[in-house]
Design an enzyme around this catalytic site. Sequence first.
Site, mmCIF file in Angstrom:
data_model
loop_
_atom_site.group_PDB
_atom_site.id
_atom_site.type_symbol
_atom_site.label_atom_id
_atom_site.label_comp_id
_atom_site.label_asym_id
_atom_site.label_seq_id
_atom_site.Cartn_x
_atom_site.Cartn_y
_atom_site.Cartn_z
ATOM 1 N N GLU A 120 22.548 38.610 19.161
ATOM 2 C CA GLU A 120 23.685 38.802 18.256
ATOM 3 C C GLU A 120 23.290 38.301 16.871
ATOM 4 O OE1 GLU A 120 26.642 39.935 16.322
ATOM 5 O OE2 GLU A 120 26.547 40.483 18.446
ATOM 6 N N ASP A 166 24.233 48.736 21.818
ATOM 7 C CA ASP A 166 25.617 48.966 21.399
ATOM 8 C C ASP A 166 25.811 48.517 19.953
ATOM 9 O OD1 ASP A 166 28.354 49.260 21.269
ATOM 10 O OD2 ASP A 166 28.804 47.462 22.420
#
Length: 281
Positions: A120, A166
Site C-alpha cells: 500500500e 487492484d
Amino acid sequence: MLSYRHGYHAGNYADVLKHAILLQTLQLMHKKDKPLVYIDTHAGAGGYALTDEFAQKTGEYLEGVAKLWDKTDLPKSLQDYVDAVRHFNEDNPEDLNFYPGSPAIIDMELGPKDRMLLHELHGTDHLLLDEYFEQDKQVKVIKGDGLKGLIAAVPPLERRALVLVDPSYEIKTDYQTVAETLIKAHKRFATGVFMLWYPVVNRAQTEEMLSRLAGSGIKRQLRIEQAIKPDSNEFGMTAAGLWVINPPWQLDEIATDMLDYLGKNLGQADGNVIVKWEVGE
C-alpha cells in the site's frame, strides 16, 4: 496517485463482485492441501467503517452489499461473501456498519502455512493496514509501489500464489503499466493465479488494456464483468470486472451462477453481465 481513498467506495457493487469472486477463488485453491501466498498490490486500509464520512458521503454501499444483506435466496457463493462481511459486524450482526477490505477477507480463510504480502502506497492507509495486522506473523505489510513489489515477489517459495491487482487507475498510464506488469509477472511465474480488477469509465481505454493481455500469448484468461448501466461518455463508472489468469477449476461456473443473480439484483441493467473465456487453453 496518492489521493485515492477506497473508503468512499467500500461495499459498492464492484466490491461485491471483486470480494465474492476473490473468496471463491481462494476456497477453490485450498482444495489442494499445499501452502500459498496471497499478494495484494493495492491493499488499502484493511477495513472500512460504513458509518464514517467517506462511506456516508457517497452511500455506494447501499447499492452494493446492503442490497444483499437480508436476502434469503442467495447462491452459495454470495452467501459465503455475505457471511464473511457479517463476521466483521458480529457485535451487531443484524447491522451493516463495517466492511472488510480484500486482506481482511483473505485473512479469515488463510491456512496455517499460508502467508500474505500486502502493498500500500497511500501513507494513511498504509498505517491503518500495518496496525490492523501488526500482531499477525503470517502477514507482511509493505509501503511501496505494489506493481514493482509484485515483480519482486514472484516466483514465491510456495510455488502457489493468488495475486490481486487492484489499482485506482487515477493516472491514464496505469492501464498500460498494469498490463505490462502482469505480462512480466506471468513470465516469471506462469502457474500463479492473477486476478486483475478493472473499472469501465472509458470503454475503449479499458478494452485496450484487456486486449493487450489477451494478445500476450498467455493462456487461460477469463473475463467476469457486471455493468450497472450502458457504456457512456459521461463521468462515472458504468461497469466493473475481473480478468483472471489461470482461474482454478470451476471458477467460471461459480461466476456464471453468481453473475446471474447479481445482474438481476444489483444495478440498473438487468442481467447485463459477462463470464467469458477470452483466451482458452
